[in-house]
Scaffold this motif. Structure first.
Motif, PDB file in Angstrom:
ATOM      1  N   VAL A   1      38.236  29.514  38.698  1.00  0.00           N
ATOM      2  CA  VAL A   1      38.237  29.132  37.281  1.00  0.00           C
ATOM      3  C   VAL A   1      38.039  30.369  36.415  1.00  0.00           C
ATOM      4  N   ILE A   2      37.123  31.228  36.834  1.00  0.00           N
ATOM      5  CA  ILE A   2      36.827  32.448  36.085  1.00  0.00           C
ATOM      6  C   ILE A   2      38.061  33.343  36.007  1.00  0.00           C
ATOM      7  N   LEU A   3      38.811  33.405  37.096  1.00  0.00           N
ATOM      8  CA  LEU A   3      40.020  34.230  37.102  1.00  0.00           C
ATOM      9  C   LEU A   3      41.019  33.778  36.036  1.00  0.00           C
ATOM     10  N   ILE A   4      40.988  32.509  35.702  1.00  0.00           N
ATOM     11  CA  ILE A   4      41.917  31.973  34.698  1.00  0.00           C
ATOM     12  C   ILE A   4      41.423  32.237  33.278  1.00  0.00           C
ATOM     13  N   ILE A   5      40.120  32.094  33.029  1.00  0.00           N
ATOM     14  CA  ILE A   5      39.624  32.157  31.648  1.00  0.00           C
ATOM     15  C   ILE A   5      39.134  33.533  31.220  1.00  0.00           C
ATOM     16  N   SER A   6      38.933  34.452  32.151  1.00  0.00           N
ATOM     17  CA  SER A   6      38.323  35.741  31.815  1.00  0.00           C
ATOM     18  C   SER A   6      39.340  36.829  31.529  1.00  0.00           C
TER      19      SER A   6
ATOM     20  N   ARG B   1      40.892  40.496  31.968  1.00  0.00           N
ATOM     21  CA  ARG B   1      41.129  41.320  33.155  1.00  0.00           C
ATOM     22  C   ARG B   1      40.043  42.387  33.333  1.00  0.00           C
ATOM     23  N   ASP B   2      39.610  42.999  32.235  1.00  0.00           N
ATOM     24  CA  ASP B   2      38.592  44.050  32.322  1.00  0.00           C
ATOM     25  C   ASP B   2      37.285  43.514  32.905  1.00  0.00           C
ATOM     26  N   LEU B   3      36.905  42.321  32.494  1.00  0.00           N
ATOM     27  CA  LEU B   3      35.665  41.726  33.003  1.00  0.00           C
ATOM     28  C   LEU B   3      35.807  41.360  34.481  1.00  0.00           C
ATOM     29  N   ILE B   4      36.948  40.843  34.862  1.00  0.00           N
ATOM     30  CA  ILE B   4      37.192  40.512  36.267  1.00  0.00           C
ATOM     31  C   ILE B   4      37.111  41.777  37.116  1.00  0.00           C
ATOM     32  N   GLU B   5      37.718  42.852  36.643  1.00  0.00           N
ATOM     33  CA  GLU B   5      37.658  44.120  37.375  1.00  0.00           C
ATOM     34  C   GLU B   5      36.237  44.642  37.456  1.00  0.00           C
TER      35      GLU B   5
ATOM     36  N   GLU C   1      34.467  45.074  41.110  1.00  0.00           N
ATOM     37  CA  GLU C   1      34.152  46.413  41.594  1.00  0.00           C
ATOM     38  C   GLU C   1      32.702  46.586  42.023  1.00  0.00           C
ATOM     39  N   LEU C   2      31.881  45.576  41.848  1.00  0.00           N
ATOM     40  CA  LEU C   2      30.484  45.670  42.281  1.00  0.00           C
ATOM     41  C   LEU C   2      30.454  45.690  43.807  1.00  0.00           C
ATOM     42  N   SER C   3      30.118  46.824  44.369  1.00  0.00           N
ATOM     43  CA  SER C   3      30.238  47.031  45.814  1.00  0.00           C
ATOM     44  C   SER C   3      29.269  46.176  46.630  1.00  0.00           C
ATOM     45  N   PHE C   4      28.169  45.763  46.061  1.00  0.00           N
ATOM     46  CA  PHE C   4      27.176  44.996  46.799  1.00  0.00           C
ATOM     47  C   PHE C   4      27.464  43.497  46.795  1.00  0.00           C
TER      48      PHE C   4
ATOM     49  N   VAL D   1      31.503  33.501  45.693  1.00  0.00           N
ATOM     50  CA  VAL D   1      30.301  32.877  45.142  1.00  0.00           C
ATOM     51  C   VAL D   1      29.446  33.945  44.465  1.00  0.00           C
ATOM     52  N   GLY D   2      29.293  35.091  45.121  1.00  0.00           N
ATOM     53  CA  GLY D   2      28.535  36.201  44.537  1.00  0.00           C
ATOM     54  C   GLY D   2      29.180  36.724  43.261  1.00  0.00           C
ATOM     55  N   ARG D   3      30.506  36.826  43.247  1.00  0.00           N
ATOM     56  CA  ARG D   3      31.209  37.273  42.044  1.00  0.00           C
ATOM     57  C   ARG D   3      31.029  36.254  40.915  1.00  0.00           C
ATOM     58  N   SER D   4      31.032  34.966  41.260  1.00  0.00           N
ATOM     59  CA  SER D   4      30.805  33.923  40.254  1.00  0.00           C
ATOM     60  C   SER D   4      29.426  34.092  39.620  1.00  0.00           C
TER      61      SER D   4
END
Length: 161
Positions: A103-108, A110-114, A118-121, A126-129
């Motif tokens: 859902v986030i991929l649709i509403i966000s 591109r810069d925020l998704i990237e 890019e958070l390596s940890f 689920v963690g990205r959400s």
């Protein structure tokens, strides 16, 4: 059949009311003076967004993010794989997978998704959400994204019951 539907609707209404109440309480606790240490401090425990320091690390902030996650998860449809496994006899009492990343991929943006990707940890959707919720809250954008989602009826129909 009819009774089950009524019970399900009542349960959904109770859950929704509870989430709204928990959100109200979490927002109030964050906004209280001393609730999160949201003074002009911009050190390690505070984030700077477009509005200045928004939230620091505190139990109140964590409670707010947890409620927001619960709101995004509530009514989320199972993925195709989850539906297939339930048909094949998986545990009927299993908890839903708290993955609202599609859902986030649709509403966000591109810069925020990237930024979140890019958070390596963080290695799972689920963690990205969960990270996305925290980033948008700290940047003061969570209301905008909730508004976008509420007005995007196609996404709501595709991903939520």
């Amino acid at each position: 059949m009819f009774n089950q539907r009524i019970k399900r609707e009542r349960r959904e209404a109770a859950i929704s009311a509870s989430l709204v109440m928990r959100l109200k309480e979490a927002v109030q606790s964050v906004l209280q003076p001393g609730g999160t240490g949201c003074s002009s401090y911009t050190g390690q425990n505070s984030f700077t967004g477009s509005l200045g320091p928004i939230l620091g690390h505190s139990d109140n902030t964590n409670a707010l993010c947890n409620v927001l996650e619960a709101i995004f998860i509530h009514g989320l449809r199972d993925s195709l794989g989850e539906r297939m496994s339930s048909l094949l006899g998986s545990d009927p009492d299993r908890m839903p997978v708290p993955n609202f990343w599609p859902v986030i991929l649709i509403i966000s943006h591109r810069d925020l998704i990237e930024q979140v990707s890019e958070l390596s940890f963080i290695s799972s959707e689920v963690g990205r959400s969960r990270a996305w919720v925290r980033v948008t809250v700290n940047q003061g954008q969570i209301c905008s994204y909730l508004s976008v989602l509420l007005h995007d009826t196609r996404t709501l129909k595709d991903y939520y019951r």
